[in-house]
Scaffold this motif. Structure first.
Motif, PDB file in Angstrom:
ATOM      1  N   ARG A   1       0.773  -1.213   0.121  1.00 16.00           N
ATOM      2  CA  ARG A   1       0.066  -0.086  -0.049  1.00 16.00           C
ATOM      3  C   ARG A   1       0.944   1.195   0.055  1.00 16.00           C
ATOM      4  NH1 ARG A   1      -4.798  -0.903   3.595  1.00 16.00           N
ATOM      5  NH2 ARG A   1      -2.891  -1.529   4.839  1.00 16.00           N
TER       6      ARG A   1
ATOM      7  N   SER B   1      -3.226   1.488  -4.694  1.00 13.90           N
ATOM      8  CA  SER B   1      -2.946   0.259  -4.299  1.00 13.90           C
ATOM      9  C   SER B   1      -3.751  -0.097  -3.073  1.00 13.90           C
ATOM     10  CB  SER B   1      -1.444   0.397  -3.849  1.00 13.90           C
ATOM     11  OG  SER B   1      -1.189   1.588  -3.348  1.00 13.90           O
TER      12      SER B   1
ATOM     13  N   ASN C   1       1.937   1.558 -11.602  1.00 19.34           N
ATOM     14  CA  ASN C   1       2.095   2.963 -11.616  1.00 19.34           C
ATOM     15  C   ASN C   1       0.958   3.515 -10.823  1.00 19.34           C
ATOM     16  OD1 ASN C   1       3.170   5.588 -12.962  1.00 19.34           O
ATOM     17  ND2 ASN C   1       1.020   5.916 -13.199  1.00 19.34           N
ATOM     18  N   GLU C   2       1.612   3.929  -9.654  1.00 18.90           N
ATOM     19  CA  GLU C   2       0.483   4.529  -8.519  1.00 18.90           C
ATOM     20  C   GLU C   2       0.069   5.909  -8.969  1.00 18.90           C
ATOM     21  OE1 GLU C   2      -1.164   3.407  -5.722  1.00 18.90           O
ATOM     22  OE2 GLU C   2      -1.965   5.272  -6.207  1.00 18.90           O
ATOM     23  N   THR C   3      -1.133   5.936  -9.555  1.00 23.66           N
ATOM     24  CA  THR C   3      -1.807   7.247  -9.788  1.00 23.66           C
ATOM     25  C   THR C   3      -1.708   8.536  -8.893  1.00 23.66           C
ATOM     26  OG1 THR C   3      -2.981   5.710 -11.440  1.00 23.66           O
ATOM     27  CG2 THR C   3      -3.300   8.025 -11.495  1.00 23.66           C
TER      28      THR C   3
ATOM     29  N   GLY D   1      -0.195   4.310  -2.039  1.00 24.89           N
ATOM     30  CA  GLY D   1      -1.049   5.117  -2.508  1.00 24.89           C
ATOM     31  C   GLY D   1      -2.605   4.365  -2.550  1.00 24.89           C
TER      32      GLY D   1
ATOM     33  N   SER E   1       6.478   1.824 -10.448  1.00 25.85           N
ATOM     34  CA  SER E   1       7.527   0.681  -9.621  1.00 25.85           C
ATOM     35  C   SER E   1       8.060  -0.415 -10.843  1.00 25.85           C
ATOM     36  CB  SER E   1       6.609  -0.357  -8.862  1.00 25.85           C
ATOM     37  OG  SER E   1       6.331   0.754  -7.666  1.00 25.85           O
TER      38      SER E   1
ATOM     39  N   THR F   1       1.241  -2.675  -8.171  1.00 31.53           N
ATOM     40  CA  THR F   1       0.786  -1.635  -8.773  1.00 31.53           C
ATOM     41  C   THR F   1       1.858  -1.000  -9.665  1.00 31.53           C
ATOM     42  OG1 THR F   1      -0.990  -1.395  -7.095  1.00 31.53           O
ATOM     43  CG2 THR F   1      -0.523   0.708  -8.659  1.00 31.53           C
TER      44      THR F   1
ATOM     45  N   TRP G   1       4.066   6.835   0.934  1.00 31.74           N
ATOM     46  CA  TRP G   1       3.748   7.346  -0.221  1.00 31.74           C
ATOM     47  C   TRP G   1       4.688   8.028  -0.970  1.00 31.74           C
ATOM     48  CZ3 TRP G   1      -2.137   8.225  -0.811  1.00 31.74           C
ATOM     49  CH2 TRP G   1      -3.102   7.193  -0.418  1.00 31.74           C
TER      50      TRP G   1
ATOM     51  N   THR H   1       0.424   8.984  -6.451  1.00 36.28           N
ATOM     52  CA  THR H   1       1.501   9.590  -6.195  1.00 36.28           C
ATOM     53  C   THR H   1       2.582   9.953  -7.418  1.00 36.28           C
ATOM     54  OG1 THR H   1       2.716   7.293  -5.887  1.00 36.28           O
ATOM     55  CG2 THR H   1       1.449   8.692  -3.700  1.00 36.28           C
TER      56      THR H   1
END
Lengths: 399, 399, 399, 399
Positions: free
Chosen positions: A86, A91, A141-143, A88, A149, A139, A112, A145
């Motif tokens: 987790r 995720s 691409n954590e949208t 963001g 990855s 995840t 984050w 933040t």
């Protein structure tokens, strides 16, 4: 308001003219004898976008959330253990979905702004001698933040541990914008949606599923029907669907895939990098920093920009919209108020981004931030000028 | 090329979504019993845009050039004397058209960058005791140079001389963007086209004709048929047309007029002034000057920007298009290479103009001009911020 | 092929111009401050279409199948007993879905061509003293057979038995075309889709849920996340959504609801009856009969027409498409080959139906059936002429 | 009104989806460096449609009437003698236009329903030893009466007389629907418009001009400017235009030409013949007759159908529109009230024509005519069935 609004949220993104026209078509017969001549090549070409030969494409009338649900309910059973991070809002929501389907989630919290903690994943996997971990979630691409990855290293960790867990990737805000390699990284289920890199309206969950994951589906005990892989696969084989397909969206997807393949996937990725880098130069010129903590995590599809103490990022987002017709992304949950986001993915070019940068400059000054007017725009201008490539096809030729 | 091209030529201008959708309609029956319920209010509301009560609207499938031809052939006879000024490419072409119809044109040449020489007009009119001058021509906004002339003072000159000549105004790049007053200025024929302030594709000549000019039409000996006012007037009265009307364009025009009247004509003019002034602030920040020689002549629809010696304005226009997808206007004829033009009329807002300003900055630097990056954008940003008005309706509400 | 295809399948139906244009809109900001000004009235007006005051509307990016899943997973728990009827392909599939979610379905089989067996329902309910039946399922209009069942009498049976079971209605091919009364019939969950009476592309599941059913949701143990009512309700309240909404479809739905309410629901139903009755007159003139066994079950949205022994209905469907560009519905499952179907719902008028009737006549003769050419068309013509109503608004006025 | 209107006037005709989408495009730069890559092939391919190698194409923002004006003013001088026939409303109007441009028209009147009187033309030409006749006018297809004349025999008459007069053809309602051969028939100016066989909205006059006619243009004394061939030719050569071109229409024309050439001109003509013949079979089955007096003159684009004494054809047209949303053509001028017309040109197929035939049957019965319901439809059905060709591409494949 005169003129067009400027849409710079990280999805839904601007829908290109060609995609819009493909969607806007007289309604068709979903069981026409010649429908497979349209659908089968579409499935085939989507595989190219996912860089897969052996994977299978699934198209559900749904969003990315529905795609997550399809991924887990088709392959896992209640009580199965999954490893996740987790870092963001998105995720976080995926973990929540897993738990509602009664999966046993080992959720690692990281700050984050950081990416998937590959070392911790490696440790957990190495320690799991009994292979209780059935799936590993990434995840991509954590949208929330603007953090990308590294999926390839997660695969390496799995391989190093000789661990058979499935590898699930949320590629909602990466696939078709940032390099993604289904086969090379041995991803088992990749989930994306129509409304980001595919430059379409929301409404289509697009999945790519490995043969291994399809095998798991036979024993998976999570209840499912709408999102069932087997029902889909059985009818898709002949070019049809188990329930009424969203034909307009499929026509749009055809145009989207055509646009992506005509530009060339590597060119698409390079364009996203270049546009993103211009934004990062502007952020730097403004004297601000990104939420993403290190360059290795910088996302080429969205930048979350930290605002100084005393400034509420939500005010920037609201005023940009109300005063200048500019849609930016707000900070969510843990970073609410602390960042604002510029989405720079999909059907965009340099000059369009100038609307976002100039509008952001204006609004940041409106809320009292000490930004030099034009400074970000200037930095982006110089970067884009210096990276201009002569080969760019012109508008008429591309028509 | 990804994303949208940036269109900043002084016409054709961006066609708003609503106008495009109005045009894109299943074909209709041009003699349907209920067509007048559509056409008659359209004629009526167009009169509002021309600020007239007694004038008559004529809509020809044609361009502004066709409108000029309609104006002179319906009211004049070969050999008639007309008074005109040449101070740009479009005033030049109008004079040429008059001569092809065998009118006797007294064409005053003034430097490109100046407006109609009202004093000379006044002298000519006062000297014409026999009233041999049958018509006086005024190009309200010379698109080639970005010069707006003062129609009201020409009317005053006519009145002061007690001269009965008809007053013809070319309002192609002014009407619906810059204030125009048919009745107050006692204009006899005003000509415009669909592709500038009316925000439509080219293809419709829009005229407003005074009762006096319609009277002249009875005796005018110039040959005409397609552009005949009488044929049009006879059928228009009942809401129909003497030949197949361009119904798609008329539907678009309806949407255009709705947009203009919903925004309010004075607000439309104020918006054009504000957007233009931002561009002028940028030009000034760049250290450049306009082709228009004095503020009284500055056009709110197009700015022609002088480039330094040694720089070819045509290179800027070409490279802006090829490198950045930006369409600017080139210098024409006498000012070819000496200027480039930014059209800032029609369906535009502040952030859209940033594309033109940033793109111009980039291209000027590309051709070797010593422009400070971001300087023009910064000047525009600050001007737009300082003149922001809270009342602006937002996008969703306007939908 | 020149000209337009003729689409007479029972969904997806023809999308009206106004709905298509509403869908084809530049992409919007899903979190814009003014979005609720659009979404909240849409929810409100959808309630009018369902004839409810107390019900809640849910909009999922999904199809009717997803709607069924939402209905059962939000209100029931594995092992719960539900009462259902199988009398066509779609009632069959709903039962199948319930079983996959581990519900205990008491499925009554009746002959395809008959409606819900209300007497048997009444018996079952009366006998269920312990109220083990948690929900009663009614397929309001079985699309496969062209049979409309009587929901009101099912409600009466429930009330007569004093039974608290939830009443679920599949209104996919009835709602917005055939009268449906959420509140009067005390329906607990009504499910429909965008692609039938709502005249849109497939891709939106539209549900109306009673307060009683929402209460049940609190204890329902079926796993769910994507289709969770509570997540939706929480964000919908403020006009937003828990995941990216399909904004294009919502804009189309707004136009659809506007069309329905402008025509008036009762007029919409009457038009469907009249168009359907013309088709039935044609069927009768052809000497054929409907799959629906009695007039009480005749559907106003789709007619399944029995073909004589020795004729394969699938040949008719295939040839009509290949030779004349006419899409008819094929017989499914039990009635495969035995019927062909004409969908007569959505955006249709009398003359459009003539395409279906003439094309069906041509194709039936092509496959060797002894049909008098023009006979069905003549019967429909005379029926439509005799039922013409002067009040019909004409095309231009409606624009 | 629900559903689509049925448009069966002889122009403007239904605009195909592909053409509508080509028109509906973001506005372009009329002076873009790459515009010629679009325009030059368009001019080239239009020559194929006119069946010419040496002719030149001219595209004016105008209608067919403007095309007539361009034809005569560019080639003739006031006082020049032209030979013409009046046998319908459109041949009448062309003669009127010639007279307004002070040409000396020798107008032969023949009964409406007959074609160009070739024998009389031959006599006049043979008698004109001094070659005072400068041009011979032929209305290829008189839209008012549904009469197609034989251009080839007029050419033979000219050749037989060794007469140098120019041959002008009004092909407004024939070209792109009925065979036309610019080079083989040595036509000097052929005029058509966008809104008939080209399946576009009105607004574009399309001309093809022989080298001989262009030579004449040098000495022609008729005043002209907007419609001047020389101005056009000079800029068209490089792919540009002398005034703002109607780019949207040009994009539509590109799609139209693509559709025509993809179908194949001879297939287009054959389709028009077949559709027309079905209508003629229906007329015969109704016991009615055409305005065209002999089969040699039957038009494949429009049929004017005589109504019995005591019936007003205008009532049929009005009621068909008001009651059934069907647009038919009314009788004009000499045949007002005596005929109604069915346009059967452009983007049409068999089933679409059933709307016109069924609607006509219904309306004829409504006004009291003794028509057997379904009789015309039946005759058309049987004709279309018997002439079905397997090779027809299906809808999906053509997409």
């Amino acid at each position: 308001m005169s003129g067009s609004n400027a849409l710079f949220i990280p999805g839904p993104t601007n829908v290109p003219h060609r995609v819009r026209q493909a969607i806007d078509r007289p309604m068709e017969d979903q069981r026409a004898p010649d429908l497979p001549a349209f659908t089968l090549p579409l499935f085939r070409d989507l595989k190219t976008v996912f860089k897969t030969r052996s994977g299978s494409i699934f198209l559900f009338p749904a969003t990315g959330t529905g795609g997550w649900e399809a991924a887990v309910t088709n392959t896992l059973s209640p009580g199965d253990k999954v490893l996740a991070t987790r870092f963001g809002q998105f995720s976080h929501l995926w973990i929540d979905l897993c738990r509602r389907h009664r999966l046993d989630v080992d959720a690692i919290d990281v700050e984050w702004g950081e990416g998937v903690p590959v070392a911790q994943y490696a440790d957990r996997l190495a320690a799991d001698k009994e292979h209780k971990i059935k799936a590993v979630l990434v995840t991509h691409n954590e949208t929330a933040t603007g953090v990308t990855s590294d999926v390839a290293t997660v695969r390496k960790a799995l391989d190093a541990a000789g661990h058979p867990a499935l590898l699930f990737v949320d590629g909602v805000s990466s696939i078709a914008s940032i390099d993604f390699r289904m086969d090379e990284w041995k991803v088992d289920v990749a989930v994306t949606g129509s409304q980001k890199g595919f430059m379409m309206p929301a409404g289509l969950a697009i999945l790519c599923v490995s043969e291994k994951a399809l095998d798991y589906a036979k024993d998976a005990q999570c209840a499912r029907c709408y999102f069932d892989f087997a029902d889909m696969a059985k009818t898709n084989r002949d070019g049809y669907f188990p329930y009424t397909p969203p034909l307009s969206m499929l026509r749009g997807l055809r145009a989207s895939v055509d646009l992506l393949l005509e530009e060339g996937l590597e060119n698409v990725f390079a364009r996203h990098y270049r546009l993103a880098e211009g934004v990062r130069r502007a952020v730097s010129a403004w004297g601000l920093s990104l939420c993403a903590k290190a360059p290795e995590w910088y996302s080429d599809t969205v930048s979350a920009i930290r605002v100084p103490a005393g400034i509420n990022g939500a005010d920037i987002v609201r005023l940009a919209y109300q005063r200048y017709g500019l849609s930016l992304g707000a900070g969510l949950s843990v970073v609410a108020g602390k960042v604002f986001r510029i989405g720079h993915l999909g059907d965009l070019n340099e000059l369009m981004l100038m609307m976002a940068l100039a509008g952001a400059e204006m609004t940041m000054r409106d809320v009292g931030m000490d930004i030099v007017p034009g400074s970000g725009v200037a930095a982006a201008e110089e970067y884009y000028r210096s990276t201009y490539q002569a080969a760019r096809p012109t508008a008429q030729a591309a028509a």
